[in-house]
Design a protein around this motif. Structure first.
Motif, short mmCIF file in Angstrom:
data_model
loop_
_atom_site.label_atom_id
_atom_site.label_comp_id
_atom_site.label_asym_id
_atom_site.label_seq_id
_atom_site.Cartn_x
_atom_site.Cartn_y
_atom_site.Cartn_z
N GLN A 249 -24.78 7.89 16.36
CA GLN A 249 -23.39 7.18 16.93
C GLN A 249 -23.70 5.99 17.98
OE1 GLN A 249 -24.29 10.67 16.83
NE2 GLN A 249 -22.65 11.47 15.85
N TYR A 250 -24.81 6.44 18.74
CA TYR A 250 -25.02 5.34 19.80
C TYR A 250 -25.48 3.73 18.95
CZ TYR A 250 -26.21 3.77 24.46
OH TYR A 250 -26.22 3.49 25.75
N ALA A 251 -26.07 4.10 17.86
CA ALA A 251 -26.35 2.77 17.11
C ALA A 251 -25.07 2.25 16.67
CB ALA A 251 -27.31 3.29 16.06
N ALA A 252 -23.96 3.14 16.11
CA ALA A 252 -22.87 2.58 15.56
C ALA A 252 -22.19 1.85 16.62
CB ALA A 252 -21.94 3.59 15.13
N VAL A 253 -22.18 2.44 18.01
CA VAL A 253 -21.51 1.55 19.31
C VAL A 253 -22.16 0.18 19.20
CG1 VAL A 253 -21.13 1.57 21.52
CG2 VAL A 253 -20.75 3.63 20.32
N TYR A 254 -23.52 0.36 19.13
CA TYR A 254 -24.30 -1.06 19.31
C TYR A 254 -23.88 -2.06 18.34
CZ TYR A 254 -27.96 -4.30 18.87
OH TYR A 254 -29.07 -5.40 18.50
N VAL A 255 -23.63 -1.58 17.11
CA VAL A 255 -23.30 -2.34 16.01
C VAL A 255 -22.13 -3.06 16.07
CG1 VAL A 255 -22.66 -2.40 13.36
CG2 VAL A 255 -24.81 -1.41 14.20
N LEU A 256 -20.92 -2.18 16.70
CA LEU A 256 -19.56 -2.91 16.79
C LEU A 256 -19.23 -3.26 17.91
CD1 LEU A 256 -17.68 -3.08 14.40
CD2 LEU A 256 -16.75 -0.70 15.11
N LEU A 257 -19.73 -2.74 19.13
CA LEU A 257 -19.20 -2.92 20.28
C LEU A 257 -19.44 -4.45 20.84
CD1 LEU A 257 -17.67 -2.24 23.13
CD2 LEU A 257 -19.92 -1.76 24.09
N PRO A 258 -20.75 -5.00 20.71
CA PRO A 258 -20.62 -6.34 21.33
C PRO A 258 -19.74 -7.48 20.58
CG PRO A 258 -22.89 -5.54 21.36
CD PRO A 258 -21.81 -4.43 20.48
N PHE A 259 -19.63 -7.31 19.21
CA PHE A 259 -19.00 -8.18 18.04
C PHE A 259 -17.40 -8.05 18.80
CE2 PHE A 259 -16.20 -9.19 14.82
CZ PHE A 259 -16.56 -10.65 14.32
N VAL A 260 -16.92 -6.76 18.88
CA VAL A 260 -15.60 -6.81 19.42
C VAL A 260 -15.38 -7.34 20.57
CG1 VAL A 260 -13.67 -5.11 19.84
CG2 VAL A 260 -14.92 -4.66 17.75
#
Length: 362
Positions: A249-260
């Motif tokens: 889940q943390y990797a999922a946040v990493y993938v999405l959060l900065p772009f958003v």
């Protein structure tokens, strides 16, 4: 997408991130459980991750405007150190003596008092003798420990820039490097599940650099994702969903959060783009809030409602942040005019050998 910083949402994003940190710390300092977005980390940590993402993007943009190592380092110094120096000095010589249980003589004879000044050299010091000892937590200013981490990544970025990794022709090398680093942090080291990454162990916060690098990467690849923002978002969302299924889940946040966050920050939204109209107070909020909250708790205690403590702390913090901006940070940033560069070489023509000088903003 807005091309000028003054016409985008980044000031609002940073204010929101600073507010997240303040609100989260208020829970912790009142000895109450902090909100945990996604069940992974606190609201304050989410705010810090946003700060690092935005920082990577904006400082890479700064290098793009003026690719000169010493001027770049001087600009970062003027943004970070003057505000930090003032809050540390005020803490040692004003807040400390007022809130210490020790006498004035004992306070200033203590080695711990003078060690706290090492924060001026970016060394983390958490305590002052006898200060806030009646509070649930005795840490004087628990936000400053992230500043040395950010400065370290500024230094790493300078080295990467000098090595040419931010040139257009090297962007695939940069992409590979950032991906490999992220795979190590979220896959090999497994920051989500590794107990070595728990607070207050030395590995705590090791993932912040990944978010900073992601911000740099988004700046260097902005022409691609700005042309296809929805497609990019869809692809990243699918990748994040797959990582959630794999218990990452943390990797999922990493993938999405900065772009958003950076995609939203790059927009120019009415009202939100005016968030910095009266000054960029997000840094001041960040460096003063924790200390102010501790002082408020020392005066009124922890038995009051969360909303009351938060309101009082926020009002005082905003006053400190505006004073910091007006009296310290903005005058320091005005010194950037002495770092003005008369010309800038267009990167594409520099690389092709056809050099053309164009006007450069400071």
């Amino acid at each position: 997408m807005a091309s000028r910083h003054t016409a985008n949402n980044f000031d609002f994003v940073r204010l929101a991130a600073a507010a997240m940190v303040l609100c989260s710390h208020q829970y912790a300092l009142l000895f109450r459980p902090e909100p945990r977005p996604f069940g992974l980390f606190t609201l304050g940590t989410l705010g810090v991750l946003i700060f690092f993402s935005v920082s990577g993007y904006l400082v890479a943009q700064s290098w793009d405007r003026d690719p000169h190592a010493w001027r770049f380092a001087a600009r970062r110094f003027l943004r970070i150190w003057p505000g930090l120096a003032v809050v540390v000095m005020l803490t040692v010589f004003c807040v400390g003596p007022v809130f210490s249980r020790l006498s004035l003589g004992e306070y200033f004879r203590s080695e711990m008092t003078w060690k706290y000044l090492l924060q001026l050299c970016l060394r983390v010091e958490l305590y002052l003798p006898g200060v806030f000892e009646s509070n649930p937590w005795h840490v004087v200013n628990g936000s400053l420990w992230t500043i040395p981490i950010e400065v370290k990544w500024y230094a790493i970025l300078i080295v990467a820039c000098v090595c040419g990794l931010l040139l257009r022709r090297a962007r695939y090398v940069l992409l590979a490097g950032v991906l490999l680093y992220a795979i190590y942090i979220f896959g090999v080291f497994d920051v989500q599940h590794n107990p070595l990454a728990n607070f207050p162990l030395p590995a705590f916060g090791c993932e912040y650099g990944c978010f900073f690098c992601y911000g740099v990467l988004l700046q260097r690849w902005r022409q691609v994702w700005e042309r296809h923002p929805l497609l990019t978002l869809a692809c990243l969302t699918l990748l994040a969903a797959a990582l959630v299924v794999l218990d990452r889940q943390y990797a999922a946040v990493y993938v999405l959060l900065p772009f958003v966050v950076i995609g939203f920050g790059s927009l120019s939204t009415p009202l939100l783009r005016e968030a910095g109209r009266y000054g960029d107070v997000s840094y001041g909020i960040y460096i003063y809030a924790y200390m102010v909250q501790q002082a408020v708790i020392a005066v009124i205690g922890i038995r009051h409602a969360y909303a009351l403590s938060l309101s009082v702390s926020m009002a005082i913090t905003l006053a400190c942040a505006f004073a910091s901006w007006r009296l310290v940070e903005r005058p320091a940033l005005d010194l950037k005019r002495y770092l003005r560069t008369p010309i800038r070489i267009d990167e594409g023509k520099r690389e092709s050998g056809n050099v053309q000088a164009v006007a450069s903003s400071p």
